[in-house]
Design a protein around this motif. Structure first.
Motif, short mmCIF file in Angstrom:
data_model
loop_
_atom_site.label_atom_id
_atom_site.label_comp_id
_atom_site.label_asym_id
_atom_site.label_seq_id
_atom_site.Cartn_x
_atom_site.Cartn_y
_atom_site.Cartn_z
N PRO C 9 0.84 -1.20 0.00
CA PRO C 9 0.00 0.00 0.00
C PRO C 9 0.87 1.25 0.00
O PRO C 9 1.92 1.28 0.63
CB PRO C 9 -0.79 -0.13 1.30
CG PRO C 9 -0.09 -1.13 2.12
CD PRO C 9 0.67 -2.01 1.20
N ARG C 10 0.42 2.24 -0.76
CA ARG C 10 1.20 3.47 -0.76
C ARG C 10 0.32 4.59 -0.25
O ARG C 10 -0.89 4.58 -0.45
CB ARG C 10 1.70 3.79 -2.17
CG ARG C 10 0.73 3.33 -3.22
CD ARG C 10 1.12 3.70 -4.60
NE ARG C 10 -0.13 3.70 -5.40
CZ ARG C 10 -0.14 3.52 -6.70
NH1 ARG C 10 0.96 3.34 -7.37
NH2 ARG C 10 -1.30 3.54 -7.35
N THR C 12 0.15 8.95 0.06
CA THR C 12 0.73 10.23 -0.32
C THR C 12 0.90 11.06 0.95
O THR C 12 -0.04 11.15 1.74
CB THR C 12 -0.19 10.95 -1.30
OG1 THR C 12 -0.50 10.06 -2.37
CG2 THR C 12 0.45 12.20 -1.86
N ALA C 17 -0.36 16.28 -0.41
CA ALA C 17 -1.80 16.36 -0.71
C ALA C 17 -2.31 17.78 -0.48
O ALA C 17 -3.08 18.31 -1.29
CB ALA C 17 -2.56 15.37 0.16
N ALA C 20 -1.23 19.92 -3.31
CA ALA C 20 -2.02 19.64 -4.52
C ALA C 20 -3.38 20.31 -4.43
O ALA C 20 -3.87 20.91 -5.39
CB ALA C 20 -2.17 18.13 -4.71
N LEU C 96 -10.90 12.75 -3.57
CA LEU C 96 -9.93 12.79 -2.48
C LEU C 96 -10.04 11.53 -1.63
O LEU C 96 -9.04 10.96 -1.20
CB LEU C 96 -10.18 14.03 -1.61
CG LEU C 96 -9.15 14.18 -0.50
CD1 LEU C 96 -7.95 14.95 -1.01
CD2 LEU C 96 -9.74 14.85 0.71
N ALA C 99 -8.23 8.62 -3.05
CA ALA C 99 -6.77 8.70 -3.09
C ALA C 99 -6.18 8.26 -1.74
O ALA C 99 -6.85 8.36 -0.71
CB ALA C 99 -6.34 10.13 -3.40
N PRO C 100 -4.98 7.75 -1.77
CA PRO C 100 -4.36 7.30 -0.52
C PRO C 100 -3.85 8.48 0.28
O PRO C 100 -2.63 8.67 0.44
CB PRO C 100 -3.21 6.40 -1.01
CG PRO C 100 -2.85 6.95 -2.34
CD PRO C 100 -4.10 7.52 -2.93
N VAL C 101 -4.78 9.26 0.77
CA VAL C 101 -4.44 10.54 1.38
C VAL C 101 -5.16 10.65 2.73
O VAL C 101 -6.31 10.23 2.85
CB VAL C 101 -4.90 11.70 0.46
CG1 VAL C 101 -4.90 13.02 1.18
CG2 VAL C 101 -4.03 11.76 -0.78
N ARG C 103 -7.44 12.23 5.22
CA ARG C 103 -8.56 13.13 4.91
C ARG C 103 -8.41 14.51 5.54
O ARG C 103 -9.03 15.47 5.12
CB ARG C 103 -9.85 12.48 5.38
CG ARG C 103 -10.15 11.27 4.58
CD ARG C 103 -10.92 10.23 5.32
NE ARG C 103 -11.19 9.11 4.41
CZ ARG C 103 -12.33 8.47 4.38
NH1 ARG C 103 -13.30 8.79 5.20
NH2 ARG C 103 -12.49 7.49 3.54
#
Lengths: 229, 248, 238
Positions: C9-10, C12, C17, C20, C96, C99-101, C103
């Motif tokens: 798993p990756r 960011t 984030a 971005a 969002l 995405a692996p971000v 929250r």
């Protein structure tokens, strides 16, 4: 489960108030296979996709994606799933390139991939115009780029070909079609087209499983029954 | 199944409150400056303390709901805030009457505690509309809990801010720094009234919760019956509600 | 079985984030300037309204402070209501979430955006206010003092505005309900900011803002900043 299982659901249930949107769904999708989901509007197809995308949490039962249990380990599968629905998830006032670059940054993908993808779906010429000026076909191509930007292992597609001309469909195939080689969950209203690309077929009616079988055991008439009832 | 417990609780409430008010009327001394009208203090202040406590309790239950997703915490949070808003109306009315007799005005802006209470009360007035404007019951519970937690934190912070801004003229009833400004013969009815008001809050909350649970169960049974009778969409959608939905 | 797929798993980093998201906000606001001009114009119009509503050609001290803060607060409400509209309607929030971000990145980015919006509006609105209404005018030292109060208040307004903007966007009556919730919550900010600003805008020679008001503003920012950080996730978690 073994490493070749991409999606495993056991008794998956999701309610919406008193209504049960998805009721006791159990299924397994092997890695690389395509599950096609049929069912009238409101049968729970979108709910299923949103649960698999980790956007909704299950109310009962278990869901395991790429070996990770939802919702507790949802963070571990985010970024490994691509979602393509009617909602393109693109900002109308930004261009396709700007939108995709935004998503590339969120996913930690090199920006060069954006241009490659835009070229692949033949959008480069209008890649710098605002997305709200796009036709339905162009919008869907841009959205498909977004869905596969991070090279997801699983693709969740909500009627990906609806209202598209053959040219646009052909351009999408390498990204989201069978030949993409990804595990796919595809919803469809088109019995012939849906069965043609399926390994497994799931029929949903009012959230309940009407049938779940390998494609060889399902014919178009059985799918049509779903809609007749 | 709830009635025996509830009856005891209701009885205790009535006895305590009656005792407190009798003591307040006959035993407690007439206050030198304000005369008989000061007696409203035994209603106003306990009510305000219980209402504020109820708001904070609603926030704690909201936090527990977010942590556990157990609907019973949402129900408790909802009922606590609902009851506190009702008590809050009482606080503002009795406060107005008291201010009128003590200072000759219905509302005293220099009075920090009353002003703070008004702000808190206005904030919590949006709790019901907020719940009502979210259709999905689960989302409604979650968002209401976020509101309850934030507003619960706001209650003490707001009091600090308003007090700082005003030279207060409020009669200080619980002045701990000087070891209690209240004489003993006022203290006893006051604390009794506080206990009574707390009991009243608990009793009313229990009544409301029992009512909601029972209604939810009845609806659940109705729906099951209709499903058995083969109706595809049992009873249609329930009326949109600001109250937590009980699933049965 | 331990590791699942062929790839680990990756995730960011939150900083990436946030950057971005901020870049996207900037692009959107530059491409289709909506919120900022509206907020600025609203402020100026409100000053004009105050001129006639108060029936006075100039204000100073406490009245000046009040006029300024009411105007800025209502302009902020206007902005808070629009903060999540594009994301809500065009699915940016779902994007969002896919995405692996973390929250919380959304909260941080939106709050920073909102503080920047407020600051930019104030860069326009405060000079206009000084020219149109303020009697004593402002010295350089006053400008610095005012800027400090504005910044501390903006942070509090932005935190509440972001949290409740995100909350209200999911409701059916969002434009109605947002100011109803946010205004009472922001009363302490107004109290402190108005108290701190009044001596700066006084005609009788300016004074420094009271330290305790600034301290409470800091406390408010801190408490609600941490609180928003703690509960924001729950607004996105379906």
């Amino acid at each position: 489960m073994d490493a070749a299982t991409a999606i495993e659901l056991r008794g998956l249930t999701r309610r919406y108030g008193y209504r049960t949107a998805l009721d006791d769904l159990t299924l397994t999708v092997p890695a690389g296979a395509t599950l096609v989901v049929f069912g009238p509007n409101g049968a729970g197809k979108s709910t299923l996709l949103r649960i698999l995308a980790t956007l909704l949490r299950p109310h009962a039962g278990t869901a395991s994606i790429l070996g990770e249990a939802l919702p507790d380990r949802a963070w571990a599968v985010r970024g490994r799933i691509g979602l393509l629905t009617h909602d393109p998830l693109l900002y109308g006032d930004l261009s396709a390139r700007e939108n995709l670059r935004f998503h590339a940054r969120l996913h930690g993908v090199p920006l060069g991939r954006v241009d490659e993808l835009l070229a692949e779906v033949k959008l480069e010429r209008r890649a710098d115009e605002p997305v709200h000026t796009y036709s339905r076909g162009m919008l869907q191509r841009a959205a498909a780029c977004r869905a596969v930007l991070h090279d997801p292992e699983i693709l969740l597609l909500d009627e990906p070909r609806a209202n598209l001309d053959p040219g646009a469909i052909a351009l999408l195939e390498p990204l989201v079609g069978r030949e993409s080689g990804r595990t796919r969950v595809v919803t469809s209203h088109d019995p012939a087209g849906g069965l043609a690309e399926a390994d497994l077929v799931l029929g949903l009616r009012e959230g309940k499983t009407a049938f779940l079988a390998p494609v060889a055991e399902v014919d178009a008439a059985r799918v049509a029954e779903l809609y007749a009832a | 199944m709830y009635s025996a417990k509830l009856r005891t609780l209701a009885l205790a409430t009535v006895i305590t409150l009656t005792g407190a008010f009798v003591l307040a009327a006959y035993y407690a001394p007439i206050e030198a400056d304000q005369g008989f009208s000061q007696k409203i203090f035994y209603v106003h202040v306990p009510m305000a303390i219980v209402a504020l406590g109820g708001f904070v309790w609603g926030g704690i239950q909201g936090l527990l709901y977010l942590r556990t997703r157990d609907p019973k915490h949402d129900m408790r949070s909802y009922v606590a805030i609902h009851m506190s808003v009702i008590l809050g109306i009482g606080v503002l009315v009795t406060g107005g009457i008291w201010a009128r007799s003590a200072w000759g005005v219905w509302f005293e802006w220099r009075e920090a505690t009353l002003v703070s209470f008004l702000i808190v009360f206005l904030l919590y007035c949006t709790y019901q509309p907020l719940r009502f404007s979210i259709t999905d019951p689960e989302k409604q519970s979650r968002y209401a809990a976020v509101f309850a937690v934030t507003a619960g934190t706001f209650v003490p912070l707001n009091f600090i801010a308003v007090r700082l801004a005003n030279p207060f003229i409020h009669p200080r009833v619980l002045n701990n720094t000087t070891g209690g400004a209240l004489p003993t013969d006022m203290k006893i009815p006051f604390y009794l009234a506080l206990i009574g008001m707390t009991l009243l809050f608990v009793t009313l909350s229990r009544v409301e919760m029992t009512h909601k649970l029972t209604r939810g169960r009845v609806r659940g049974l109705e729906r099951r019956l209709e499903r058995l009778q083969g109706e595809s969409d049992p009873a249609g959608l329930p009326a949109r509600s600001a109250a937590p939905q009980v699933m049965a | 079985m331990t590791a699942a797929g062929p790839r680990p798993p990756r995730t960011t980093p939150t900083r990436t984030a946030v950057a971005a998201l901020l870049r996207k906000e900037l692009l959107l606001e530059r491409r289709v300037p909506q919120v900022l001009p509206a907020m600025a114009l609203f402020s100026v119009v409100t000053f004009v309204v105050f001129r006639f509503a108060l029936d006075t050609t100039s204000v100073e001290g406490r009245t000046a402070s009040g006029v300024l803060w009411v105007t800025l607060l209502f302009a902020a409400m206007l902005g808070a209501g629009r903060l999540f509209v594009a994301d809500h309607e065009e699915g940016g929030i779902d994007a969002l979430l896919l995405a692996p971000v973390d929250r919380t990145a959304l909260l941080i980015a939106k709050a920073i955006t909102f503080v920047a919006f407020l600051a930019l509006v104030e860069v326009v609105a405060v000079p206009v206010f000084v020219v149109l209404l303020l009697e004593p005018g402002l010295s350089i030292a006053d400008v610095g003092r005012l800027a400090l109060v504005l910044l501390l208040a903006d942070i509090g307004i932005a935190v509440i505005g972001t949290l409740f903007g995100a909350l209200a966007i999911q409701t059916r009556a969002r434009d109605l309900i947002l100011p109803l919730m946010a205004l009472p919550l922001l009363v302490p900010v107004v109290i402190m900011a108005a108290k701190a600003t009044a001596p700066v805008l006084a005609v009788t020679g300016s004074g420094a803002p009271g330290g305790r008001y600034l301290a409470v503003l800091c406390l408010y920012d801190l408490v609600f900043g941490l609180l928003a950080y703690a509960v924001f996730d729950f607004l996105l978690d379906d």
